[in-house]
Scaffold this motif. Sequence first.
Motif, mmCIF file in Angstrom:
data_model
loop_
_atom_site.group_PDB
_atom_site.id
_atom_site.type_symbol
_atom_site.label_atom_id
_atom_site.label_comp_id
_atom_site.label_asym_id
_atom_site.label_seq_id
_atom_site.Cartn_x
_atom_site.Cartn_y
_atom_site.Cartn_z
ATOM 1 N N GLU A 1 9.735 -3.614 -0.919
ATOM 2 C CA GLU A 1 8.431 -4.166 -1.291
ATOM 3 C C GLU A 1 7.424 -3.828 -0.206
ATOM 4 N N VAL A 2 6.964 -2.573 -0.241
ATOM 5 C CA VAL A 2 6.026 -2.075 0.775
ATOM 6 C C VAL A 2 4.946 -1.247 0.083
ATOM 7 N N GLU A 3 3.829 -1.119 0.745
ATOM 8 C CA GLU A 3 2.746 -0.274 0.236
ATOM 9 C C GLU A 3 3.107 1.193 0.475
ATOM 10 N N PRO A 4 2.818 2.077 -0.466
ATOM 11 C CA PRO A 4 3.199 3.487 -0.306
ATOM 12 C C PRO A 4 2.578 4.150 0.910
ATOM 13 N N GLU A 5 1.365 3.710 1.284
ATOM 14 C CA GLU A 5 0.685 4.320 2.430
ATOM 15 C C GLU A 5 1.478 4.147 3.722
ATOM 16 N N ARG B 1 -1.078 7.021 -2.994
ATOM 17 C CA ARG B 1 -0.969 5.925 -3.957
ATOM 18 C C ARG B 1 -0.924 6.420 -5.404
ATOM 19 N N PHE C 1 2.394 6.159 -6.815
ATOM 20 C CA PHE C 1 3.019 4.842 -6.945
ATOM 21 C C PHE C 1 2.895 4.395 -8.404
ATOM 22 N N GLU D 1 7.319 4.104 -8.205
ATOM 23 C CA GLU D 1 7.256 2.660 -8.477
ATOM 24 C C GLU D 1 8.458 2.186 -9.291
ATOM 25 N N LYS E 1 7.902 -2.295 -6.812
ATOM 26 C CA LYS E 1 8.386 -1.939 -5.479
ATOM 27 C C LYS E 1 8.493 -0.417 -5.361
#
Length: 455
Positions: A158-162, A168, A171, A177, A181
Amino acid sequence: MKVLLSSAELFGYAKAGGLADIVYGLAKSLKGLGVDVSIVVPLYGFAKDKILGEVIDLDENLKVVREKLYGLDVFFVKHSLFDRDSIYSENGKDYDDNHLRFGLLSEAVAKIAQSFSFDIVHLNDWHTALAAYYLKQTGFDGRIAFTIHNLAYQGVFEVEPEILKIDRKYFSHEYAEFYGKLNFLKVGIAFSDRVVFVSSAYLDEVLSGEFEFGLSGFIRNHSEKIIAILNGIDYDEFNPQKDRLIYKGFSKDNLRGKYFNKQKLLSELGLKSNMPLFAFIGRFTEQKGVDFLYESLNEILKLDLNFVVLGDSSVNYKEMFESIKSDRFVALYGYNEQVARRLYAASDFIVVPSVFEPCGLVQLIAFRYGSIPVVHSVGGLKQTVHPIDSNTCGVGFVYENQTKEELLDSLEEAIRLYKDKGRLSKIRKFNMGCDFGVIRTAKEYMSLYEELLGR
């Protein structure tokens, strides 16, 4: 042809399971076939004082140590994120920053591939999957193969793609995605040129929606680039005739050493010597059927047999097995290669009750050491272990349904075979003469590499 193999594990250096064995065996075999092969693995804290080769700066924050290991060219990725005493976890809990650790490993793989002009980058499991994305985004002109050894482990965070340097726009469910997640494995599948499953039987199960862990549709969408290549074992390393880790060598032409190994191990473990020896060797996880095995043990131990289990030091499973009170049962904790080899050499039968099994190496090693497998008919086990009266290479006891009744029936049938010494010896020798070696696997990968390069 220059090939870069990447992995989180490597036999003789860092091992948590069969991934270490197959990566080492494949690299060694490819080299023997004339391929210019190198390996990338993290430089873990438990080995940093032993790896003392040339230090190369990939960038201002990332270094690799290049050194020969067992005659193989290895790049060890040096970074504080890998400076740990374990590969993936500590005290039964995964490291919280595994996404950063293996994202960094993937980034290092991509940079090494570009810097040293590799033709093929061969990724293994989710730990190096993001390298496929990094390579494609930087214009890599080679080709990427991605082997999935176990679809159950996908690297979902559970992290931001950046945070992982992923645009993004990727994602989405078509790429990274997965239920909100980020899924490393999906990235590897999406951006690799070819995706390899480790047995055709397991691939069939996944495509049919069985043991697919939410990815069967995604995998079917990429079916045009998905194939299966059966794993194999290193017959030089797993050689009972020359194995220095066992008590005494033996071969299919002279099995006396196997009987010696059994009596010696039984004596050390305090077990009776007039019964067949059954063993479980593997990770203590639900996937490997350990919960099912534990639930069946009280019934199993009513049979005339000795039973030994060898696995990791998981606290939960240790408590479970310590509740079993029998003078014909021994549980050994903390996986040790020497103990495992001695158990293969000594055992009459190896039990592999996996809930699902992408390929499995345990049954292949069992064949090699004259131990007859008792397996659940799934995945690679179904593909490599045939019914005991079959003439197809690699025979054992195969039960269809994961029930206590079917397992006990197979064990009772094995005990009957044990009493028929002539037939038992004949089957041992038959299995020991089969070829499940990694050289066959390496030749299939060579063909794949050549196809990817248009040769």
